[in-house]
Enzyme design. Structure first.
Site, PDB file in Angstrom:
ATOM      1  N   HIS A  16      43.735  16.894  68.703  1.00 34.42           N
ATOM      2  CA  HIS A  16      44.634  18.043  68.918  1.00 34.42           C
ATOM      3  C   HIS A  16      44.159  19.249  68.097  1.00 34.42           C
ATOM      4  CE1 HIS A  16      47.864  14.768  69.625  1.00 34.42           C
ATOM      5  NE2 HIS A  16      47.734  15.365  70.776  1.00 34.42           N
ATOM      6  N   LYS A  40      58.482   8.662  76.642  1.00 35.82           N
ATOM      7  CA  LYS A  40      57.860   7.952  75.513  1.00 35.82           C
ATOM      8  C   LYS A  40      58.860   7.705  74.393  1.00 35.82           C
ATOM      9  CE  LYS A  40      53.219   9.850  76.090  1.00 35.82           C
ATOM     10  NZ  LYS A  40      52.298  10.844  75.541  1.00 35.82           N
ATOM     11  N   ARG A  89      40.898  14.759  77.907  1.00 29.56           N
ATOM     12  CA  ARG A  89      39.966  13.888  77.193  1.00 29.56           C
ATOM     13  C   ARG A  89      39.025  13.156  78.137  1.00 29.56           C
ATOM     14  NH1 ARG A  89      44.396  10.456  74.483  1.00 29.56           N
ATOM     15  NH2 ARG A  89      45.264  11.053  76.490  1.00 29.56           N
ATOM     16  N   SER A 127      47.266   9.200  70.078  1.00 30.40           N
ATOM     17  CA  SER A 127      48.237   8.979  69.003  1.00 30.40           C
ATOM     18  C   SER A 127      48.645   7.516  68.958  1.00 30.40           C
ATOM     19  CB  SER A 127      49.460   9.865  69.208  1.00 30.40           C
ATOM     20  OG  SER A 127      49.080  11.217  69.216  1.00 30.40           O
TER      21      SER A 127
END
Ligand code: COA
Length: 156
Positions: A16, A40, A89, A127
């Site tokens: 990030h 989430k 990504r 993460s």
């Protein structure tokens, strides 16, 4: 031009941070907006996620860190952002990012999305993977800003 870089940042990673630093070379100012994806379950509370982001961007000029709990396009309007910044990504991110970009532009045709390709050294970081490594006592220092490490002490 002012950008908004949204995310859950649970926690912020070096990936990030790489996007934040590169984005500030494109936009004149950047708002990093800490929100949450309702699909989430979060590990860190909002205050901790904000603190982690703030402590990671102290040397980034023209970066402001805020939280939001509205639609992203509403936050973009509130903070007068012209453009949404997102990172990509790998091909696995593609569908989600394109869907988000199209949805957000449908909700507000005035706000476009710039999708930035992650630097290759960060293209494998997520993460949740970092949290998994930490839960097994692994070394996460290569993956998160140094100021973030202490938040993991409180978790374990
Ligand atoms: N480097 C490393 N990791 C990265 C990364 C990068 N450059 N970019 C994303 N990631 C990872 C994150 O770590 C995260 O990993 P995880 O799934 O293991 O937790 C994952 O990619 C994606 O998370 P994040 O970037 O936080 O975005 P998100 O897809 O969960 O979306 C919001 C979060 C807040 C931006 C989104 O839910 C939102 O806009 N909510 C507001 C409501 C709204 O407007 N909804 C409609 C949107 S179309």
């Amino acid at each position: 031009m002012r950008g908004i870089y949204p995310g859950t940042f649970d926690p912020i990673t070096n990936g990030h941070l790489d996007i934040i630093k590169r984005a500030t070379r494109i936009v004149d100012s950047l708002v990093v907006a800490v929100g949450h994806n309702t699909e989430k379950v979060r590990t860190f509370g909002l205050d901790a996620r904000l603190d982690m982001v703030r402590s990671s961007v102290t040397d980034c000029p023209n970066v402001e860190v805020v939280s939001f709990s509205t639609l992203l396009v509403e936050a973009a309007r509130e903070y007068q952002a012209d453009v949404i910044i997102r990172g990509l990504r790998a091909i696995s991110d593609y569908e989600h990012e394109v869907q988000m970009a199209i949805m957000n532009r449908t909700l507000d045709p005035d706000i476009d999305t710039i999708i930035m390709v992650s630097s290759k050294e960060y293209s494998f970081i997520s993460s949740s993977m970092i949290k998994e490594i930490a839960s097994f006592g692994g070394d996460i220092s290569p993956f998160v800003p140094e100021s973030v490490l202490k938040y993991f002490d409180q978790l374990i």
